[in-house]
Design a protein around this motif. Structure first.
Motif, PDB file in Angstrom:
ATOM      1  N   GLY B  31      47.227 -32.415 -16.379  1.00 23.21           N
ATOM      2  CA  GLY B  31      47.757 -31.061 -16.243  1.00 23.21           C
ATOM      3  C   GLY B  31      48.707 -30.710 -17.380  1.00 23.21           C
ATOM      4  N   ARG B  57      41.754 -23.850 -19.317  1.00 25.91           N
ATOM      5  CA  ARG B  57      40.527 -23.974 -18.528  1.00 25.91           C
ATOM      6  C   ARG B  57      39.433 -24.582 -19.403  1.00 25.91           C
ATOM      7  N   LYS B  61      41.835 -28.694 -18.285  1.00 29.76           N
ATOM      8  CA  LYS B  61      43.116 -29.031 -17.647  1.00 29.76           C
ATOM      9  C   LYS B  61      43.044 -28.777 -16.141  1.00 29.76           C
ATOM     10  N   LYS B  62      43.904 -29.456 -15.400  1.00 26.83           N
ATOM     11  CA  LYS B  62      43.902 -29.307 -13.941  1.00 26.83           C
ATOM     12  C   LYS B  62      45.099 -28.474 -13.467  1.00 26.83           C
ATOM     13  N   TRP B  99      46.188 -24.325  -9.735  1.00 27.41           N
ATOM     14  CA  TRP B  99      45.186 -25.377  -9.801  1.00 27.41           C
ATOM     15  C   TRP B  99      43.911 -24.794 -10.397  1.00 27.41           C
ATOM     16  N   PRO B 101      40.755 -26.368 -11.494  1.00 30.94           N
ATOM     17  CA  PRO B 101      39.380 -26.735 -11.093  1.00 30.94           C
ATOM     18  C   PRO B 101      38.960 -26.093  -9.772  1.00 30.94           C
ATOM     19  N   ASN B 104      38.844 -30.296  -5.295  1.00 31.11           N
ATOM     20  CA  ASN B 104      39.732 -31.462  -5.362  1.00 31.11           C
ATOM     21  C   ASN B 104      41.161 -31.162  -5.780  1.00 31.11           C
ATOM     22  N   ASN B 105      41.833 -30.294  -5.076  1.00 29.31           N
ATOM     23  CA  ASN B 105      43.237 -30.060  -5.362  1.00 29.31           C
ATOM     24  C   ASN B 105      44.024 -31.337  -5.047  1.00 29.31           C
TER      25      ASN B 105
END
Lengths: 287, 287
Positions: B31, B57, B61-62, B99, B101, B104-105
């Motif tokens: 991140g 994005r 990156k997360k 967040w 993605p 899968n947070n």
């Protein structure tokens, strides 16, 4: 008599002008809590806020809490400019606070610790339940470690240990004791961390590993866990091994939970203590 | 070639337009962290934020973290309207998170617990150091209780126990053990509470009570503490008495702190364990 009032003002029967205040409830410490729920124009909010603070000051109130759902983010700037400070935030709301008296700010501190667990699960063959994780520090290293996890909000430590073992490995287990715990600081952001090393008795033995976070899971002979280089190098791994060995020899007493009830609010909580050494608890109950 | 750029854009030597991004550093989990320091117009912030998210994005990156000092409260609404959520807040800043993605947070949980201590200080005459508080539940009731307090941010439990005893009563004391601890939920707001019952050995005996919070402080014979109605009624008081009696008989082992160092960041932390049962620690160190 005719007076001009805006929509939020009222004139009562005595002819005295009453300005509406923010909807507030008293707390147990001489303060007030405003739980904002409805959307509001920031200018209307400012008017109400000033009138309310003025009123609460006269009444000798101390802390003023405003809970703003994230949908009311448009009111945050107004509150801060009137002197409010952040107290804490959760994903869906922000809690602001203002201290009215000149002295003695006794506002309670915010939550400071995250709580985690590590679960030692030993079977009768002196094997330990271990996992390899898909992320984190040991990702891709081949290191076998005990299941670990974060205690959820409002969750008991013993419940978190049982849950994490079930989630990661599919194994049902019974909580026995906390064998030790570690307090570390600046673990994430500015916060601290309490990590409780727990021991559990397995109630099932067929592993069904979780796909999302767990690369592999198995029962490992204690000597194989001991032989990992990380177990010698990493003090926490070394102690986990020692706790296993002490427990197998039945010579180490940890803390186990005992339910206690508060006389004030009748809420249940758990006191973790050395039960082995507190054998005569029932005798002293009769004294 | 001439193109129109705004003040925050740059054209590099290759002629490709580079839009400035928010100042960010990478975190250890894929991140980015934006630590905003300078004042900014919300519209400029919005432009930079959109360009930055777009860039991050593309880079896969997360989590995107934005730390906004309270002085930059004017940017909170913009961030929330772009999809950011609150993560946590301290009096002087607000941490927002986004967040990127689709699935899968894995954002880390916020701090969930406040940590407190209660200090049992016993002298050689089987007397216990007790106080009456000027505020709180027992205010004005005449109840004698052990010194208690909240562990400060970044403070060790054993240090907090020594500090609170000194602050409230002026007594110097040496930390011995944690005898038990209680976990309670919804103790304040939605948060939980861990309360550690500690035992300390007094190093001085002349009480100098603190004026602000303490009504009275004294050494009380254990039988007088036991005779208080609250000691029979309130389970925690009852256990505090029992721990004292067990300790005087030297039959109860608590957890005492052992310094351990992380192999990763070389930071010092403390592992609390049953030292009495871990007597052969030094032997096994040589294995």
């Amino acid at each position: 008599m005719s007076i001009s009032v805006n929509s939020s003002d009222q004139v009562c029967k005595t002819g005295i002008l009453h300005v509406d205040l923010l909807p507030a409830t008293n707390d147990a410490h001489g303060g007030v809590i405003v739980d904002m729920k409805d959307t509001m124009d920031p200018r209307d909010f400012l008017t109400l806020l000033r009138a309310s603070i003025s009123q609460w000051r006269e009444e000798g109130k101390k802390g003023v809490w405003i809970k703003l759902p994230i949908e009311l983010v448009n009111l945050v700037e107004t509150a801060v400019k009137e002197g409010f400070r952040y107290h804490h935030a959760e994903p869906h709301y922000l809690m602001l606070v203002y201290w009215i008296p000149e002295i003695n700010n006794t506002l309670p501190a915010n939550a400071s610790h995250r709580v985690g667990i590590g679960a030692i699960v030993l079977n009768d063959k002196k094997e330990m339940l271990v996992v390899q994780e898909k992320s984190g520090r040991f990702q891709g290293t081949g290191v076998w470690k005990i299941p670990t996890g974060v205690v959820d909000e409002g969750e008991d430590i013993f419940a978190a240990a049982v849950r994490e073992v079930k989630e990661e490995t599919g194994i049902d287990a019974e909580f026995l004791e906390i064998l030790a715990f570690r307090q570390a600081h600046k673990a994430f952001f500015e916060k601290s961390d309490l990590f409780f090393v727990c021991i559990l008795r397995p109630l099932s033995f067929d592993i069904q590993k979780q796909e999302l976070e767990i690369e592999a899971a198995k029962w490992i002979p204690l000597e194989d866990f001991a032989a990992q280089p990380v177990t010698q190098k990493h003090e926490l791994f070394k102690y986990i091994l020692e706790f296993c060995l002490e427990k197998l020899d039945r010579e180490y007493a940890g803390f186990s939970p005992l339910p206690i009830t508060s006389v004030f609010d009748h809420k249940l909580s758990y006191l973790y203590l050395n039960r082995q050494d507190m054998l005569c608890l029932s005798c002293s109950d009769q004294s």
